[in-house]
Design a protein around this motif. Sequence first.
Motif, PDB file in Angstrom:
ATOM      1  N   UNK A 190      45.163  38.548  44.615  1.00 42.09           N
ATOM      2  CA  UNK A 190      44.951  37.116  44.394  1.00 42.09           C
ATOM      3  C   UNK A 190      43.915  36.989  43.292  1.00 42.09           C
ATOM      4  N   UNK A 191      43.972  35.877  42.598  1.00 42.13           N
ATOM      5  CA  UNK A 191      43.032  35.674  41.510  1.00 42.13           C
ATOM      6  C   UNK A 191      43.051  34.249  41.023  1.00 42.13           C
ATOM      7  N   UNK A 192      42.347  34.019  39.937  1.00 41.45           N
ATOM      8  CA  UNK A 192      42.312  32.694  39.311  1.00 41.45           C
ATOM      9  C   UNK A 192      41.971  32.872  37.842  1.00 41.45           C
ATOM     10  N   UNK A 193      42.615  32.060  37.011  1.00 42.23           N
ATOM     11  CA  UNK A 193      42.259  32.065  35.600  1.00 42.23           C
ATOM     12  C   UNK A 193      41.877  30.659  35.174  1.00 42.23           C
ATOM     13  N   UNK A 194      41.217  30.563  34.041  1.00 46.71           N
ATOM     14  CA  UNK A 194      40.700  29.285  33.562  1.00 46.71           C
ATOM     15  C   UNK A 194      41.758  28.317  33.108  1.00 46.71           C
ATOM     16  N   UNK A 195      42.952  28.799  32.788  1.00 46.32           N
ATOM     17  CA  UNK A 195      44.011  27.927  32.278  1.00 46.32           C
ATOM     18  C   UNK A 195      44.867  27.320  33.383  1.00 46.32           C
ATOM     19  N   UNK A 196      45.303  28.156  34.312  1.00 43.85           N
ATOM     20  CA  UNK A 196      46.300  27.712  35.289  1.00 43.85           C
ATOM     21  C   UNK A 196      45.819  27.728  36.732  1.00 43.85           C
ATOM     22  N   UNK A 197      44.614  28.206  36.993  1.00 47.55           N
ATOM     23  CA  UNK A 197      44.052  28.178  38.331  1.00 47.55           C
ATOM     24  C   UNK A 197      44.423  29.372  39.182  1.00 47.55           C
ATOM     25  N   UNK A 198      44.421  29.182  40.508  1.00 50.08           N
ATOM     26  CA  UNK A 198      44.659  30.288  41.436  1.00 50.08           C
ATOM     27  C   UNK A 198      46.097  30.808  41.396  1.00 50.08           C
ATOM     28  N   UNK A 199      46.233  32.116  41.649  1.00 52.47           N
ATOM     29  CA  UNK A 199      47.551  32.738  41.690  1.00 52.47           C
ATOM     30  C   UNK A 199      47.545  33.894  42.682  1.00 52.47           C
ATOM     31  N   UNK A 200      48.734  34.307  43.077  1.00 49.88           N
ATOM     32  CA  UNK A 200      48.972  35.503  43.881  1.00 49.88           C
ATOM     33  C   UNK A 200      50.011  36.340  43.157  1.00 49.88           C
ATOM     34  N   UNK A 201      49.925  37.648  43.324  1.00 47.61           N
ATOM     35  CA  UNK A 201      50.928  38.546  42.766  1.00 47.61           C
ATOM     36  C   UNK A 201      51.045  39.726  43.728  1.00 47.61           C
ATOM     37  N   UNK A 202      52.277  40.153  43.951  1.00 52.96           N
ATOM     38  CA  UNK A 202      52.484  41.279  44.864  1.00 52.96           C
ATOM     39  C   UNK A 202      53.666  42.104  44.385  1.00 52.96           C
ATOM     40  N   UNK A 203      53.721  43.322  44.878  1.00 53.78           N
ATOM     41  CA  UNK A 203      54.830  44.185  44.500  1.00 53.78           C
ATOM     42  C   UNK A 203      54.603  45.597  44.981  1.00 53.78           C
ATOM     43  N   UNK A 204      55.432  46.476  44.456  1.00 60.79           N
ATOM     44  CA  UNK A 204      55.367  47.879  44.810  1.00 60.79           C
ATOM     45  C   UNK A 204      55.474  48.692  43.529  1.00 60.79           C
TER      46      UNK A 204
END
Length: 129
Positions: A40-54
């Motif tokens: 999980x994270x956040x950037x200054x342009x688009x806000x919070x995000x999640x990313x997952x995978x293998x």
Amino acid sequence: MDYAKLPRPFQGALHVTPDEFTLEATRLIVHADKVSFEFSGADGNNGPFDVSGSAQKTGNGTFLAQSVEPKYKTSIACPVGTIEFLVVDIRDDEAGEAEYDQCRVEGVWREPTEQWAFSGTLRAFISVR
């Protein structure tokens, strides 16, 4: 790496270079042949995000996840990229206490026009009951 103890889950903050967004490993599970991850994270342009995978183990000892696409809380189009784990090094606690084990992680998140290095020392994931 002691394969008898795998899979093993870890969690913790990751440092990103260049420092354009925050990134946290909410769960990183090390298997003998792959690394499963939830970030999980956040950037200054688009806000919070999640990313997952293998990320599958490659012939050169790294782990590669292709077609990685962050999911933002807002509905914006996201570029598809790759995440490569260059170092996944589990350090067992010297006293044998599994809850104090650590995992050193280094990698690169690549998108079509940009890339970011990430690294951190994660702690063992302990579920709360």
